[in-house]
Design a protein around this motif. Structure first.
Motif, PDB file in Angstrom:
ATOM      1  N   THR A 485       0.824  -1.206   0.000  1.00 20.02           N
ATOM      2  CA  THR A 485       0.000   0.000   0.000  1.00 20.02           C
ATOM      3  C   THR A 485       0.858   1.255   0.000  1.00 20.02           C
ATOM      4  O   THR A 485       0.528   2.252  -0.639  1.00 20.02           O
ATOM      5  N   ALA A 486       1.967   1.217   0.715  1.00 19.07           N
ATOM      6  CA  ALA A 486       2.845   2.380   0.759  1.00 19.07           C
ATOM      7  C   ALA A 486       3.453   2.665  -0.604  1.00 19.07           C
ATOM      8  O   ALA A 486       3.756   3.819  -0.934  1.00 19.07           O
ATOM      9  N   VAL A 487       3.628   1.635  -1.429  1.00 17.81           N
ATOM     10  CA  VAL A 487       4.262   1.801  -2.735  1.00 17.81           C
ATOM     11  C   VAL A 487       3.242   2.188  -3.798  1.00 17.81           C
ATOM     12  O   VAL A 487       3.439   3.132  -4.565  1.00 17.81           O
ATOM     13  N   THR A 488       2.124   1.464  -3.854  1.00 16.14           N
ATOM     14  CA  THR A 488       1.179   1.621  -4.955  1.00 16.14           C
ATOM     15  C   THR A 488      -0.113   2.329  -4.578  1.00 16.14           C
ATOM     16  O   THR A 488      -0.892   2.695  -5.456  1.00 16.14           O
ATOM     17  N   GLY A 489      -0.373   2.497  -3.279  1.00 17.45           N
ATOM     18  CA  GLY A 489      -1.654   3.062  -2.868  1.00 17.45           C
ATOM     19  C   GLY A 489      -2.764   2.042  -2.814  1.00 17.45           C
ATOM     20  O   GLY A 489      -3.889   2.349  -2.455  1.00 17.45           O
ATOM     21  N   VAL A 536       2.412  -5.532  -9.934  1.00 13.66           N
ATOM     22  CA  VAL A 536       1.313  -4.797 -10.570  1.00 13.66           C
ATOM     23  C   VAL A 536       0.957  -5.506 -11.869  1.00 13.66           C
ATOM     24  O   VAL A 536       1.731  -5.455 -12.830  1.00 13.66           O
ATOM     25  N   PRO A 537      -0.180  -6.206 -11.944  1.00 13.95           N
ATOM     26  CA  PRO A 537      -0.572  -6.863 -13.193  1.00 13.95           C
ATOM     27  C   PRO A 537      -1.120  -5.860 -14.195  1.00 13.95           C
ATOM     28  O   PRO A 537      -1.746  -4.869 -13.823  1.00 13.95           O
ATOM     29  N   SER A 538      -0.881  -6.113 -15.469  1.00 16.49           N
ATOM     30  CA  SER A 538      -1.403  -5.266 -16.534  1.00 16.49           C
ATOM     31  C   SER A 538      -1.755  -6.172 -17.696  1.00 16.49           C
ATOM     32  O   SER A 538      -0.935  -6.437 -18.575  1.00 16.49           O
ATOM     33  N   GLY A 539      -3.006  -6.710 -17.679  1.00 14.54           N
ATOM     34  CA  GLY A 539      -3.383  -7.710 -18.663  1.00 14.54           C
ATOM     35  C   GLY A 539      -2.553  -8.965 -18.437  1.00 14.54           C
ATOM     36  O   GLY A 539      -2.469  -9.491 -17.323  1.00 14.54           O
ATOM     37  N   ALA A 540      -1.900  -9.448 -19.492  1.00 18.85           N
ATOM     38  CA  ALA A 540      -1.049 -10.632 -19.380  1.00 18.85           C
ATOM     39  C   ALA A 540       0.367 -10.268 -18.970  1.00 18.85           C
ATOM     40  O   ALA A 540       1.235 -11.147 -18.874  1.00 18.85           O
ATOM     41  N   ARG A 541       0.624  -8.989 -18.738  1.00 17.20           N
ATOM     42  CA  ARG A 541       1.962  -8.523 -18.376  1.00 17.20           C
ATOM     43  C   ARG A 541       2.023  -8.253 -16.882  1.00 17.20           C
ATOM     44  O   ARG A 541       1.012  -7.969 -16.242  1.00 17.20           O
TER      45      ARG A 541
END
Length: 749
Positions: A485-489, A536-541
């Motif tokens: 949470t501290a990194v990504t919110g 952090v997922p981004s679709g298949a990435r």
């Protein structure tokens, strides 16, 4: 705002920055915790330090505030009633008081008045459920924070299970907002006294005048005890609800719970004062006599509430992006849950875009041709094993004919999509971490979080647990970190990408990848030196979002970076610098989209810009938003959304930051959005209300009644619903899950 000569430099180890307010009993200062979190510190005046009766009162105030702090009040952070000069530190809540709002802008009307009434009633309900009687509800003790109304100042409150302090020879309170019994027999007042005060407060909000106003406090007190209230200017629909609250006999007044039911039945727009075309401005002198000597802000203090006894504009950094364990009363929950009747067309939407139109016509349901689950009927179930003292804890996802839900006291549970019947449940024994719900699922495995019981200190504090989707048996588990949470919110220490689950190890030093079903380790990748990272997922990435350890420790992440993660080897790609602090919100056809958090705000959820990281080029573009938007972010159908706590949903173009449209839904505390196959967007609240908007234009299609007794829920919450074809599955408070056909939204709760 600056400190004065003779002011202390620190109180209780908290360095002071400014004097915020001063009253007859104390002075309030702005201080900072070691991590930089702002706090409001109330220091009792020296002349009261040797007054034993006053010390008892102050001790009761601290105890009462602790019992209810969080959802509807300024949470108590620290206190010392035994100090030479007693003091109490509370969360800093940003916002004007109701008294300041009325003095500056005049009476409140329409949907805003209804929202305020319900929010305050929910606040009072939960204060009473905590066993506390406030005894001094008045406009200066209500802060209109960005996250809903907060009730402050428990200086003369008492717990219902304690002896009442005698207060010999003194009637303490504020006459225009006191109950008859409080004026006549203050030792015997109970919760219905607060209901009377709430009634006067709502009349004041709607008209700018109290129902018993007179030329002097003595005449006002006489009117409270002997005369009928003046309600002629109160909107007619509200008057019928408020009038019983002002009965001279406490037994004839509704409880806060009963009042909340009556308020929910009111229309979404209450209109302005009766007999007027709208809210009439109120002269400042018309409200000043409601303020006591304890409501005086310091000269030069920033705009904001001057709380009784100096409680100030207590701006809050709720969470400050740091996750923490839930408590019985949530500090992150919000005191607003306005509720409208039926699945009706909403006409309150308005668009700021050229050509924007509001909805018209009869009920309009989302269209869809997808088949329903076999023998599907709308259902509502309770997932056993959850913790009823922790609202807003469950989240669900679907795979085929299964609905998997987890969070709170449940690692995961499987329900049948057709009727909600339970197939299996795996429980979690410990106190959950805010925002950590279900991890994800594959075709044969569902993954969730398990938290160690408080009486089992040897167990891992947090584990990721894999469960066989068919049999409900645990396959494997691994200790997990808890710092994302501290990194990504966002709370996201574990993610599922394809058939792989990626976690942060328990020591917060590396990413680990495993087969979701077997648990076999595929790779372990240390964080770059001097950083902390989150997947952090981004679709298949998959990306790793990292930040300097020093900034994470200080909860002040300004220089985050992104790395593409090779899913086969775990190798991190080159560092991609971001303008921080930034929060991932979704993926569009061009890449990862993040929102930039406005750290100048004293609330923790303001966004003033949008970033996009190119899918192939990794080029970072940044666009400013038209202004700072507070609320819960999300992304669907190629647009970025921020959902405000009052139900305002705003859509943005992720490429330019341009506002596409803005709609007032009337559903407070919504999270989302979730997109349907037909271009419909769905938002829901912790009370189970769902509103459907078309992605283009946003004119509301329909909204539903509440399905659970929930708060508005945590700000920055992940979506509470999932759409599968024509069916919406909604997770609400009290461990409730329900479903319905989007072409036939429910018309009643």
């Amino acid at each position: 705002m600056s400190l004065r000569g003779g002011d202390p430099e620190e109180i209780g180890g908290y360095p002071l920055e400014a004097r915020l307010g001063s009253g007859g009993m104390g002075t309030v200062f702005l201080g900072r915790t070691a991590s930089g979190r702002p706090v409001a510190i109330k220091l009792i005046h020296q002349q009261f330090a040797d007054d034993e009766e006053f010390r008892i009162r102050f001790r009761q105030e601290v105890a009462a505030a602790r019992r209810v702090s969080g959802a509807f009040t300024a949470a108590v952070i620290d206190a010392d009633h035994e100090a030479e000069h007693p003091w109490m530190a509370t969360a800093f809540i940003e916002g004007h008081t109701l008294a300041q709002r009325i003095a500056k802008h005049g009476p409140i009307g329409g949907a805003e008045l209804r929202t305020l009434a319900i929010g305050l009633t929910e606040a009072l309900r939960d204060i009473h459920r905590a066993g506390v009687v406030h005894r001094d509800l008045k406009p200066s003790n209500v802060v209109l924070s960005p996250e809903g109304p907060r009730v402050i100042d428990f200086g003369i409150s008492r717990a219902t299970d304690q002896q009442t302090l005698t207060m010999t020879g003194r009637v303490i309170g504020t006459p225009p907002f006191m109950s008859p019994e409080q004026l006549q027999a203050p030792r015997g007042v109970g919760p219905r006294s607060d209901v009377f005060s709430l009634g006067t407060l709502l009349v004041y909000a709607a008209t700018g005048q109290g129902p018993f106003d007179a030329d002097s406090p003595y005449m006002t007190a006489y009117q409270v005890v002997h005369e009928a209230p003046s309600l002629g200017a109160v909107p007619t629909v509200l008057r019928s609800v408020v009038e019983p609250c002002l009965s001279k006999d406490p037994e004839n007044r509704p409880s806060a719970d009963e009042l909340l039911v009556r308020l929910r039945d009111l229309p979404s727009d209450l209109g302005g004062p009766a007999g007027a075309g709208g809210g009439c401005p109120t002269r400042e002198t018309d409200t000043q006599h409601h303020l006591s000597a304890d409501d005086t802000p310091s000269p030069g203090a920033p705009p904001g509430p001057a709380e009784t006894d100096g409680h100030p504009h207590t701006g809050t950094l709720i969470g400050r992006h740091l996750r923490r364990r839930w408590r019985p009363v949530l500090a992150a929950a919000v005191a607003v849950a306005a509720i409208a009747g039926g699945a009706t067309l909403m006409r309150t939407g308005s668009s700021d875009e050229p050509g924007g139109t509001g909805g018209e016509g009869g009920n309009v349901a989302a269209t869809g041709s997808a088949a329903l689950p076999h023998r599907f009927e709308p259902w509502k179930k309770t997932v056993l094993g959850g913790r009823p003292d922790i609202p807003d804890e469950l989240r669900c996802l679907t795979r085929g004919d299964a609905v998997y839900c987890g969070g709170g006291g449940v690692v995961a549970a499987r329900l049948r999509a057709s009727d909600g019947s339970r197939v299996w449940t795996e429980k979690s024994p410990g106190v959950p971490v805010q925002g950590m719900h279900l991890v994800g699922a594959t075709d044969d495995t569902v993954l969730g979080y398990r938290f160690a019981a408080e009486d089992a200190p040897g167990d891992p504090a947090t584990e990721v647990v894999a469960i066989d989707a068919d049999k409900g048996k645990e396959l494997w588990s691994v200790p997990s970190g808890a710092q994302s949470t501290a990194v990504t919110g966002r709370t996201q220490d574990a993610v599922v990408v394809g058939s792989t689950v990626v976690t942060v190890d328990a020591s917060n030093t590396r990413l680990e990848a495993r087969s979701a079903h077997s648990g076999a380790v595929a790779w372990r990748q240390p964080f770059p030196a001097g950083t902390q990272c989150s997947p952090v997922p981004s679709g298949a990435r998959l990306y790793a979002m990292c930040a300097p350890t020093t900034e994470v420790s200080a909860t002040d992440v300004r220089h985050p970076t992104l790395h593409v993660v090779d899913l086969d080897s775990g190798t991190l790609g080159r560092s991609i610098a971001l303008k921080g602090p930034a929060q991932p919100v979704g993926t569009d056809e061009d890449g990862l989209v993040l929102l930039h958090r406005d750290e100048k705000r004293l609330v923790s959820v303001g966004y003033d810009g949008v970033l996009r990281v190119g899918r192939d080029s990794h080029k970072v573009t940044y666009s400013r938003l038209p202004k700072t938007y507070a609320g819960t972010p999300g992304m669907a159908d190629g647009s970025v959304f921020v959902s405000g706590q009052t139900g305002l949903v705003t859509a943005f173009d992720p490429a330019t930051g341009r506002k596409k449209w803005s709609r007032q839904t009337g559903v407070e505390g919504v999270s989302g959005p979730v997109g349907g196959d037909d271009g419909t967007l769905y938002f829901s609240s912790a009370s189970g209300r769902v509103v459907a908007l078309p992605a283009r234009g946003g004119a509301p299609l329909w909204t539903t009644n509440p399905r659970a007794e929930g708060l508005a829920g945590e700000t920055n919450a992940s979506p509470r619903l999932v759409v599968a074809g024509r069916v919406v599955f909604v997770a609400a408070a009290e461990n409730t899950v329900f479903s319905f056909d989007t072409t036939k939204p429910p018309k009643s709760g």
